[in-house]
Design a protein around this motif. Structure first.
Motif, PDB file in Angstrom:
ATOM      1  N   CYS A  18       0.817  -1.215   0.000  1.00 44.06           N
ATOM      2  CA  CYS A  18       0.000   0.000   0.000  1.00 44.06           C
ATOM      3  C   CYS A  18       0.852   1.266   0.000  1.00 44.06           C
ATOM      4  O   CYS A  18       0.404   2.318  -0.434  1.00 44.06           O
ATOM      5  CB  CYS A  18      -0.947   0.007   1.199  1.00 44.06           C
ATOM      6  SG  CYS A  18      -0.130   0.135   2.808  1.00 44.06           S
ATOM      7  N   GLY A  19       2.097   1.181   0.531  1.00 45.35           N
ATOM      8  CA  GLY A  19       3.004   2.319   0.507  1.00 45.35           C
ATOM      9  C   GLY A  19       2.966   3.215   1.731  1.00 45.35           C
ATOM     10  O   GLY A  19       3.733   4.175   1.810  1.00 45.35           O
ATOM     11  N   ILE A  20       2.093   2.942   2.668  1.00 43.72           N
ATOM     12  CA  ILE A  20       2.010   3.779   3.866  1.00 43.72           C
ATOM     13  C   ILE A  20       3.348   3.823   4.581  1.00 43.72           C
ATOM     14  O   ILE A  20       3.800   4.882   5.005  1.00 43.72           O
ATOM     15  CB  ILE A  20       0.894   3.282   4.811  1.00 43.72           C
ATOM     16  CG1 ILE A  20      -0.471   3.506   4.169  1.00 43.72           C
ATOM     17  CG2 ILE A  20       0.980   3.986   6.172  1.00 43.72           C
ATOM     18  CD1 ILE A  20      -1.631   2.881   4.933  1.00 43.72           C
ATOM     19  N   CYS A  21       4.007   2.695   4.709  1.00 39.88           N
ATOM     20  CA  CYS A  21       5.262   2.628   5.464  1.00 39.88           C
ATOM     21  C   CYS A  21       6.352   3.509   4.874  1.00 39.88           C
ATOM     22  O   CYS A  21       6.978   4.288   5.595  1.00 39.88           O
ATOM     23  CB  CYS A  21       5.742   1.184   5.586  1.00 39.88           C
ATOM     24  SG  CYS A  21       5.982   0.333   4.006  1.00 39.88           S
ATOM     25  N   TYR A  22       6.574   3.444   3.573  1.00 36.71           N
ATOM     26  CA  TYR A  22       7.662   4.251   3.011  1.00 36.71           C
ATOM     27  C   TYR A  22       7.277   5.711   2.831  1.00 36.71           C
ATOM     28  O   TYR A  22       8.139   6.574   2.771  1.00 36.71           O
ATOM     29  CB  TYR A  22       8.276   3.655   1.743  1.00 36.71           C
ATOM     30  CG  TYR A  22       7.350   3.254   0.632  1.00 36.71           C
ATOM     31  CD1 TYR A  22       6.812   4.176  -0.234  1.00 36.71           C
ATOM     32  CD2 TYR A  22       7.076   1.902   0.417  1.00 36.71           C
ATOM     33  CE1 TYR A  22       5.992   3.787  -1.274  1.00 36.71           C
ATOM     34  CE2 TYR A  22       6.254   1.504  -0.623  1.00 36.71           C
ATOM     35  CZ  TYR A  22       5.717   2.444  -1.467  1.00 36.71           C
ATOM     36  OH  TYR A  22       4.912   2.055  -2.505  1.00 36.71           O
ATOM     37  N   THR A  27      12.966   8.628   8.335  1.00 35.37           N
ATOM     38  CA  THR A  27      14.376   8.515   7.946  1.00 35.37           C
ATOM     39  C   THR A  27      14.545   7.880   6.565  1.00 35.37           C
ATOM     40  O   THR A  27      15.664   7.680   6.111  1.00 35.37           O
ATOM     41  CB  THR A  27      15.147   7.673   8.971  1.00 35.37           C
ATOM     42  OG1 THR A  27      14.566   6.366   9.024  1.00 35.37           O
ATOM     43  CG2 THR A  27      15.127   8.318  10.336  1.00 35.37           C
ATOM     44  N   LYS A  28      13.440   7.552   5.935  1.00 32.17           N
ATOM     45  CA  LYS A  28      13.446   6.887   4.621  1.00 32.17           C
ATOM     46  C   LYS A  28      14.224   5.569   4.657  1.00 32.17           C
ATOM     47  O   LYS A  28      14.849   5.179   3.669  1.00 32.17           O
ATOM     48  CB  LYS A  28      13.991   7.814   3.526  1.00 32.17           C
ATOM     49  CG  LYS A  28      13.209   9.090   3.370  1.00 32.17           C
ATOM     50  CD  LYS A  28      11.765   8.809   3.022  1.00 32.17           C
ATOM     51  CE  LYS A  28      10.972  10.094   2.902  1.00 32.17           C
ATOM     52  NZ  LYS A  28       9.535   9.873   3.049  1.00 32.17           N
ATOM     53  N   THR A  29      14.177   4.895   5.799  1.00 34.91           N
ATOM     54  CA  THR A  29      14.771   3.558   5.905  1.00 34.91           C
ATOM     55  C   THR A  29      14.010   2.596   5.010  1.00 34.91           C
ATOM     56  O   THR A  29      14.596   1.771   4.326  1.00 34.91           O
ATOM     57  CB  THR A  29      14.726   3.066   7.371  1.00 34.91           C
ATOM     58  OG1 THR A  29      15.500   3.954   8.172  1.00 34.91           O
ATOM     59  CG2 THR A  29      15.266   1.658   7.501  1.00 34.91           C
ATOM     60  N   ILE A  30      12.693   2.718   5.007  1.00 38.64           N
ATOM     61  CA  ILE A  30      11.855   1.916   4.119  1.00 38.64           C
ATOM     62  C   ILE A  30      11.647   2.721   2.853  1.00 38.64           C
ATOM     63  O   ILE A  30      11.224   3.874   2.893  1.00 38.64           O
ATOM     64  CB  ILE A  30      10.504   1.580   4.771  1.00 38.64           C
ATOM     65  CG1 ILE A  30      10.710   0.870   6.111  1.00 38.64           C
ATOM     66  CG2 ILE A  30       9.658   0.715   3.832  1.00 38.64           C
ATOM     67  CD1 ILE A  30       9.443   0.622   6.884  1.00 38.64           C
ATOM     68  N   ARG A  37       6.636  -2.444  -3.745  1.00 36.65           N
ATOM     69  CA  ARG A  37       6.906  -3.196  -2.520  1.00 36.65           C
ATOM     70  C   ARG A  37       7.897  -2.431  -1.662  1.00 36.65           C
ATOM     71  O   ARG A  37       8.855  -1.851  -2.173  1.00 36.65           O
ATOM     72  CB  ARG A  37       7.515  -4.565  -2.847  1.00 36.65           C
ATOM     73  CG  ARG A  37       6.531  -5.525  -3.470  1.00 36.65           C
ATOM     74  CD  ARG A  37       7.155  -6.852  -3.724  1.00 36.65           C
ATOM     75  NE  ARG A  37       7.167  -7.590  -2.470  1.00 36.65           N
ATOM     76  CZ  ARG A  37       7.633  -8.817  -2.333  1.00 36.65           C
ATOM     77  NH1 ARG A  37       8.152  -9.435  -3.357  1.00 36.65           N
ATOM     78  NH2 ARG A  37       7.598  -9.422  -1.170  1.00 36.65           N
ATOM     79  N   PRO A  38       7.702  -2.433  -0.346  1.00 33.95           N
ATOM     80  CA  PRO A  38       8.656  -1.763   0.536  1.00 33.95           C
ATOM     81  C   PRO A  38       9.959  -2.554   0.622  1.00 33.95           C
ATOM     82  O   PRO A  38       9.940  -3.785   0.672  1.00 33.95           O
ATOM     83  CB  PRO A  38       7.940  -1.738   1.881  1.00 33.95           C
ATOM     84  CG  PRO A  38       6.954  -2.846   1.817  1.00 33.95           C
ATOM     85  CD  PRO A  38       6.569  -2.993   0.380  1.00 33.95           C
ATOM     86  N   VAL A  39      11.076  -1.839   0.608  1.00 33.98           N
ATOM     87  CA  VAL A  39      12.382  -2.484   0.740  1.00 33.98           C
ATOM     88  C   VAL A  39      13.220  -1.708   1.753  1.00 33.98           C
ATOM     89  O   VAL A  39      13.063  -0.502   1.922  1.00 33.98           O
ATOM     90  CB  VAL A  39      13.147  -2.558  -0.610  1.00 33.98           C
ATOM     91  CG1 VAL A  39      12.441  -3.462  -1.595  1.00 33.98           C
ATOM     92  CG2 VAL A  39      13.359  -1.194  -1.205  1.00 33.98           C
ATOM     93  N   VAL A  40      14.103  -2.438   2.417  1.00 31.76           N
ATOM     94  CA  VAL A  40      15.020  -1.821   3.377  1.00 31.76           C
ATOM     95  C   VAL A  40      16.433  -2.156   2.927  1.00 31.76           C
ATOM     96  O   VAL A  40      16.829  -3.316   2.917  1.00 31.76           O
ATOM     97  CB  VAL A  40      14.779  -2.343   4.812  1.00 31.76           C
ATOM     98  CG1 VAL A  40      15.763  -1.700   5.769  1.00 31.76           C
ATOM     99  CG2 VAL A  40      13.356  -2.083   5.243  1.00 31.76           C
ATOM    100  N   GLU A  41      17.179  -1.134   2.524  1.00 39.33           N
ATOM    101  CA  GLU A  41      18.545  -1.334   2.060  1.00 39.33           C
ATOM    102  C   GLU A  41      19.553  -1.199   3.192  1.00 39.33           C
ATOM    103  O   GLU A  41      20.600  -1.817   3.171  1.00 39.33           O
ATOM    104  CB  GLU A  41      18.858  -0.339   0.939  1.00 39.33           C
ATOM    105  CG  GLU A  41      17.999  -0.551  -0.292  1.00 39.33           C
ATOM    106  CD  GLU A  41      18.123   0.571  -1.303  1.00 39.33           C
ATOM    107  OE1 GLU A  41      18.743   1.602  -0.993  1.00 39.33           O
ATOM    108  OE2 GLU A  41      17.576   0.419  -2.405  1.00 39.33           O
ATOM    109  N   ASP A  42      19.230  -0.358   4.175  1.00 35.55           N
ATOM    110  CA  ASP A  42      20.160  -0.098   5.278  1.00 35.55           C
ATOM    111  C   ASP A  42      19.381   0.005   6.589  1.00 35.55           C
ATOM    112  O   ASP A  42      18.784   1.036   6.881  1.00 35.55           O
ATOM    113  CB  ASP A  42      20.931   1.199   5.006  1.00 35.55           C
ATOM    114  CG  ASP A  42      21.963   1.510   6.070  1.00 35.55           C
ATOM    115  OD1 ASP A  42      22.207   0.657   6.957  1.00 35.55           O
ATOM    116  OD2 ASP A  42      22.530   2.616   6.028  1.00 35.55           O
ATOM    117  N   HIS A  43      19.392  -1.068   7.358  1.00 36.70           N
ATOM    118  CA  HIS A  43      18.661  -1.108   8.626  1.00 36.70           C
ATOM    119  C   HIS A  43      19.246  -0.143   9.660  1.00 36.70           C
ATOM    120  O   HIS A  43      18.547   0.256  10.597  1.00 36.70           O
ATOM    121  CB  HIS A  43      18.669  -2.527   9.204  1.00 36.70           C
ATOM    122  CG  HIS A  43      17.866  -3.488   8.396  1.00 36.70           C
ATOM    123  ND1 HIS A  43      16.522  -3.698   8.606  1.00 36.70           N
ATOM    124  CD2 HIS A  43      18.209  -4.287   7.361  1.00 36.70           C
ATOM    125  CE1 HIS A  43      16.072  -4.599   7.751  1.00 36.70           C
ATOM    126  NE2 HIS A  43      17.074  -4.966   6.979  1.00 36.70           N
TER     127      HIS A  43
END
Length: 75
Positions: A18-22, A27-30, A37-43
């Motif tokens: 849905c995109g709510i998270c990003y 901090t734009k982590t997501i 799809r949400p992705v996390v490149e740097d936790h």
């Protein structure tokens, strides 16, 4: 003294992209990935605010506290 660290776990079986998270992540982590799809490149950029976890309508996000003890030696 402990350094607070967090890991963003996304359950893609539950996520409907849905995109709510990003859109809400301060901090734009997501980030938005392929097919929205949400992705996390740097936790390491996650501050543990839990905004994404609390706003996810699918309960697909879990923020895990992986705090490390700074200066503590293993063994």
């Amino acid at each position: 003294m402990a350094k607070r660290s967090f890991r963003v776990d996304i359950n893609y079986d539950w996520c409907k992209s849905c995109g709510i998270c990003y859109h809400m992540c301060p901090t734009k982590t997501i980030k938005e990935g392929e097919l929205k799809r949400p992705v996390v490149e740097d936790h390491s950029t996650c501050i543990g605010c839990l905004i994404c976890e609390n706003l996810c309508p699918d309960f697909a996000i879990n923020i895990v506290d992986i705090t490390e003890k700074v200066g503590e030696k293993n063994g």
